[in-house]
Write an enzyme that holds these catalytic residues in place. Structure first.
Site, mmCIF file in Angstrom:
data_model
loop_
_atom_site.group_PDB
_atom_site.id
_atom_site.type_symbol
_atom_site.label_atom_id
_atom_site.label_comp_id
_atom_site.label_asym_id
_atom_site.label_seq_id
_atom_site.Cartn_x
_atom_site.Cartn_y
_atom_site.Cartn_z
ATOM 1 N N ASP A 119 0.867 -1.180 0.000
ATOM 2 C CA ASP A 119 0.000 0.000 0.000
ATOM 3 C C ASP A 119 0.902 1.229 0.000
ATOM 4 O OD1 ASP A 119 -2.693 1.378 0.531
ATOM 5 O OD2 ASP A 119 -1.544 2.063 2.270
ATOM 6 N N ASP A 121 1.132 5.289 0.631
ATOM 7 C CA ASP A 121 0.469 6.458 1.231
ATOM 8 C C ASP A 121 1.379 7.671 1.038
ATOM 9 O OD1 ASP A 121 -1.010 8.268 2.663
ATOM 10 O OD2 ASP A 121 -0.792 7.268 4.600
ATOM 11 N N GLU A 123 1.900 11.375 0.702
ATOM 12 C CA GLU A 123 1.213 12.615 1.084
ATOM 13 C C GLU A 123 2.153 13.807 0.868
ATOM 14 O OE1 GLU A 123 -0.826 12.354 4.874
ATOM 15 O OE2 GLU A 123 -1.084 10.200 4.665
ATOM 16 N N TYR A 198 -11.163 11.993 5.766
ATOM 17 C CA TYR A 198 -11.068 12.562 7.114
ATOM 18 C C TYR A 198 -9.974 13.614 7.081
ATOM 19 C CZ TYR A 198 -7.977 8.417 7.054
ATOM 20 O OH TYR A 198 -7.069 7.453 6.697
#
Length: 357
Positions: A119, A121, A123, A198
């Site tokens: 995965d 992620d 950012e 979120y």
């Protein structure tokens, strides 16, 4: 859908934190209620996927693998990056050679520890995340090419082991993310796209409002919400069955200047302590905080009428509504950050009950 063919059961992806360097307690994880565990996080160093806390990380991989005795279908993934460890993505995947090295080292961790996939992620590609992060315009194309390299490396491992491996990504929920990526091209290499629906509100001295709302709480079409995020990624070319909606297992809070509008969509004075949902439910709600429900946003919030503290979070009701949205729109499922924020399993229990009723 062809007659007689059942819709796939939605995935339930838990981000489980190992970044603090702690050894996990596998018995504390209700693994029967999960389809995936994304182990957060693996770092990047010198262009390579790198275990920052190698001793505890490798112990945790072994412990997590024991959970397959209780749930043989469980997928255990390494999640690379996160808010604090995304600064080296742009450099690592800048060239074809760099992408090959990064992909090989990421998949080598999967190989060595008998895991089920990767995965990512990041950012964020093309835009700043944490202060000091490296980003460049070329990230837009290199984001796609990174997944191409990872998929090729996972395919090589599949040929070696005969086992299938998954590739997923966590994505920011705003327009900035789809504008700085090629999601229509990237998705062809991906099994799931996990929308971080979120942290829509994070500024401690900004406007206090919902941080994980299903719909907008105002009439503004630009207001962030999970529904808007889903529509952005659908419009960007991601098939609905690959989209996974994020649920926050924690709350965010602000101190307000007064009790006007109970703090909702008002200018805050400063940030305050929110915390995990178990804390919110078992502690704050017995300490003078009053729960309110925003019918437009389909989201709860707490307000302390004396201390003027506003808290935004997901609860059982908003979680059920998100799960209903996922089923109605035939999305891939839900994910949440993070498991340790709700150790009593209030929200995971809600998810499991809804998807199995």
């Amino acid at each position: 859908m062809p007659a007689g063919k059942k819709r796939p059961v939605p995935v339930v992806i838990a981000y489980v934190g190992g970044f603090r360097g702690q050894v996990l307690d596998p018995q504390a994880i209700a693994v029967e209620k999960l389809t995936h565990i994304n182990y957060a996080f693996v770092d990047i160093k010198n262009g390579r996927a790198w275990l920052t806390n190698e001793k505890t990380d490798t112990t945790n991989f072994r412990l997590l693998n024991t959970l397959k005795q209780r749930n043989p279908a469980l997928k255990i993934m390494i999640s690379i990056g996160g808010w604090a460890w995304s600064e080296n993505f742009s450099d690592a995947v800048l060239t074809e050679e760099g992408r090959s090295l990064f992909a090989f080292t990421a998949v080598d961790i999967v190989r060595k520890h008998q895991l089920d996939g990767v995965d990512i992620d990041w950012e964020y590609p093309g835009v700043p995340g944490e202060e000091g992060n490296i980003y460049r315009p070329e990230d837009k194309q290199n984001y796609t090419l990174m997944f191409k390299a990872l998929r090729a490396s996972l395919d090589s491992l599949e040929a070696e082991t005969g086992k299938q491996y998954q590739l997923t990504t966590a994505v920011g929920g705003g327009k900035y993310f789809v504008e700085h990526t090629e999601m229509d091209k990237a998705q062809q290499y991906l099994d799931y796209v996990n929308i971080m629906s979120y942290d829509y509100k994070t500024n401690p001295t900004g406007i206090a409002g919902h941080h994980t709302n299903l719909y907008g709480s105002t009439k503004s079409e630009e207001e962030s919400s999970a529904d808007r995020s889903v529509k952005l990624f659908l419009a960007a070319g991601v098939p609905p069955e690959k989209l996974v909606m994020g649920i926050a297992f924690y709350g965010r809070a602000w101190t307000m200047p007064d009790a006007k509008a109970r703090g909702l969509n008002r200018q805050a004075l400063k940030g305050a302590r929110g915390g995990g949902f178990t804390r919110l439910k078992d502690s704050l709600m017995t300490q003078g905080y009053v729960r309110h429900w925003d019918r437009r946003a389909k989201a709860p919030y707490l307000f302390h009428p004396q201390q003027y503290i506003f808290v935004t979070y997901d609860d059982e009701r908003s979680t059920r509504l998100k799960c209903r949205y996922v089923k109605k729109h035939r999305l891939g499922g839900v994910m949440f950050w993070e498991y340790a924020s709700d150790p009593k399993g209030y929200l995971l229990g809600t998810i499991h009950q809804f998807f199995n009723q």
